[in-house]
Motif scaffolding. Structure first.
Motif, mmCIF file in Angstrom:
data_model
loop_
_atom_site.group_PDB
_atom_site.id
_atom_site.type_symbol
_atom_site.label_atom_id
_atom_site.label_comp_id
_atom_site.label_asym_id
_atom_site.label_seq_id
_atom_site.Cartn_x
_atom_site.Cartn_y
_atom_site.Cartn_z
ATOM 1 N N MET A 1 0.816 -1.218 0.000
ATOM 2 C CA MET A 1 0.000 0.000 0.000
ATOM 3 C C MET A 1 0.850 1.270 0.000
ATOM 4 O O MET A 1 0.384 2.335 -0.359
ATOM 5 N N LEU A 2 2.120 1.145 0.446
ATOM 6 C CA LEU A 2 2.992 2.314 0.442
ATOM 7 C C LEU A 2 3.277 2.800 -0.979
ATOM 8 O O LEU A 2 3.664 3.957 -1.178
ATOM 9 N N TRP A 3 3.043 1.894 -1.953
ATOM 10 C CA TRP A 3 3.198 2.316 -3.333
ATOM 11 C C TRP A 3 2.207 3.425 -3.674
ATOM 12 O O TRP A 3 2.471 4.257 -4.543
ATOM 13 N N ASN A 4 1.070 3.418 -2.980
ATOM 14 C CA ASN A 4 0.091 4.488 -3.182
ATOM 15 C C ASN A 4 0.709 5.844 -2.897
ATOM 16 O O ASN A 4 0.498 6.818 -3.626
ATOM 17 N N LEU A 5 1.484 5.911 -1.798
ATOM 18 C CA LEU A 5 2.136 7.160 -1.411
ATOM 19 C C LEU A 5 3.178 7.574 -2.439
ATOM 20 O O LEU A 5 3.298 8.756 -2.788
ATOM 21 N N VAL A 6 3.938 6.594 -2.932
ATOM 22 C CA VAL A 6 4.960 6.880 -3.954
ATOM 23 C C VAL A 6 4.311 7.439 -5.212
ATOM 24 O O VAL A 6 4.783 8.429 -5.789
ATOM 25 N N VAL A 7 3.197 6.824 -5.629
ATOM 26 C CA VAL A 7 2.499 7.285 -6.832
ATOM 27 C C VAL A 7 1.942 8.693 -6.625
ATOM 28 O O VAL A 7 1.973 9.534 -7.530
ATOM 29 N N VAL A 8 1.439 8.977 -5.413
ATOM 30 C CA VAL A 8 0.906 10.319 -5.108
ATOM 31 C C VAL A 8 2.009 11.369 -5.244
ATOM 32 O O VAL A 8 1.777 12.459 -5.775
ATOM 33 N N ILE A 9 3.208 11.043 -4.781
ATOM 34 C CA ILE A 9 4.339 11.975 -4.893
ATOM 35 C C ILE A 9 4.722 12.184 -6.355
ATOM 36 O O ILE A 9 4.995 13.310 -6.795
ATOM 37 N N ILE A 10 4.722 11.097 -7.126
ATOM 38 C CA ILE A 10 5.010 11.212 -8.563
ATOM 39 C C ILE A 10 3.951 12.071 -9.249
ATOM 40 O O ILE A 10 4.261 12.914 -10.099
ATOM 41 N N LEU A 11 2.694 11.871 -8.843
ATOM 42 C CA LEU A 11 1.597 12.662 -9.422
ATOM 43 C C LEU A 11 1.712 14.140 -9.054
ATOM 44 O O LEU A 11 1.255 15.007 -9.801
ATOM 45 N N MET A 12 2.317 14.425 -7.893
ATOM 46 C CA MET A 12 2.552 15.830 -7.526
ATOM 47 C C MET A 12 3.475 16.488 -8.552
ATOM 48 O O MET A 12 3.231 17.614 -8.994
ATOM 49 N N VAL A 13 4.526 15.764 -8.943
ATOM 50 C CA VAL A 13 5.454 16.290 -9.950
ATOM 51 C C VAL A 13 4.736 16.461 -11.284
ATOM 52 O O VAL A 13 4.905 17.478 -11.977
ATOM 53 N N ILE A 14 3.902 15.477 -11.643
ATOM 54 C CA ILE A 14 3.129 15.562 -12.888
ATOM 55 C C ILE A 14 2.163 16.742 -12.837
ATOM 56 O O ILE A 14 2.009 17.490 -13.816
ATOM 57 N N ASN A 15 1.520 16.926 -11.687
ATOM 58 C CA ASN A 15 0.565 18.012 -11.491
ATOM 59 C C ASN A 15 1.207 19.369 -11.781
ATOM 60 O O ASN A 15 0.699 20.159 -12.589
#
Length: 287
Positions: A1-15
């Protein structure tokens, strides 16, 4: 589930990358800026915005990366860039408000009359804003006719360069950025065991964005307002208040505070470069 957090951080950069592309497109007729410079400008704007009402300070951070004669002209272009995001927020938020209306009335969150007043107000505002958005050259001509406006006309003259294709591009990127926000929320809901479906998350967060766009706020204290709004709306479907609070705080920290810190460091580096250049100009013997 920690992958969710990693993806959220990546999405911040994309955002923020999407926002950088939007700004890059908005100012391209005034000044060509590469993506990296646009990205730095956007993050610098975030650092200014956290302490100003409704994040108006972001304009200050962005204009630092423009040439001397273009800085004030950039403000009107940045306003259009932000207007595209507001149009999407109002449009999707209004639909979400209509969908959640029965639930809001059932839970007595607000009286039916006030909900409808807000909804009609949002729809009218959206229509007017959209008309202005797609009639920018007409708006410039109208302002030119106002008494005493001639001395400031040069500040908005660049708005005439916006055509329908560019405006639709900005709207499309704004819609994509809006979707990124929703995915981030959904992933953190899953991480913190908030049992909401994708569509429940989509519409509740859309309405929360709408409310945040309407009420005046400062980014530093926005966390408390956002928590209250999201908890009320997502609370229709989940009783996990701790998970909702952690999700809201996580989004606020990742999407706003982290970029603001990076932006502050970028601004310090700009000041350092400026001071160095000034010292060299004042002391030619140093070269």
């Amino acid at each position: 589930m920690l992958w969710n957090l990693v993806v959220v951080i990546i999405l911040m950069v994309i955002n923020w990358s999407i926002e950088a592309v939007k700004w890059q497109l908005s100012i391209k007729k005034l000044q060509q800026v590469n993506f990296l410079k646009a990205f730095k400008a956007v993050l610098s704007g975030v650092s200014f915005s956290v302490s100003t009402p409704n994040r108006v300070g972001e304009y200050l951070g962005r204009i630092l990366y423009m040439n001397e004669g273009n800085r004030l002209k950039t403000i009107s272009l940045t306003i259009v860039c932000n207007m595209s995001q507001l149009v999407i927020t109002l449009f999707v938020g209004a639909i979400g408000l209509i969908i959640l209306l029965p639930q809001i009335e059932t839970d007595h969150v607000m009286s039916s009359i006030w909900i409808r007043v807000i909804l009609y107000g949002v729809v009218v505002t959206l229509i007017i804003l959209t008309l202005f958005y797609f009639r920018l050259p007409w708006l410039v001509k109208w302002i030119d006719r106002l008494p005493g406006s001639s001395r400031y006309a040069w500040l908005i003259k660049a708005l005439e360069d916006f055509n329908a294709t560019l405006l639709l591009q900005l709207l499309s990127l704004s819609a994509l950025r809006f979707l990124v926000f929703i995915v981030q929320y959904y992933l953190l809901f899953r991480l913190f065991d908030v049992p909401v479906s994708w569509w429940q998350a989509f519409w509740t967060i859309s309405v929360s964005f709408l409310v945040l766009a309407i009420i005046p706020t400062i980014a530093i204290i926005e966390l408390f307002q956002r928590r209250m709004i999201v908890k009320t709306l997502v609370g229709f479907y989940s009783t996990n208040e701790l998970g909702i609070t952690l999700t809201t705080a996580g989004i606020w920290f990742i999407n706003l505070i982290v970029p603001a810190i990076i932006g502050s460091l970028l601004i310090l580096s700009i000041k350092k470069i400026f001071v160095t250049k000034t010292e060299i100009n004042d002391n030619p013997d140093l070269v």
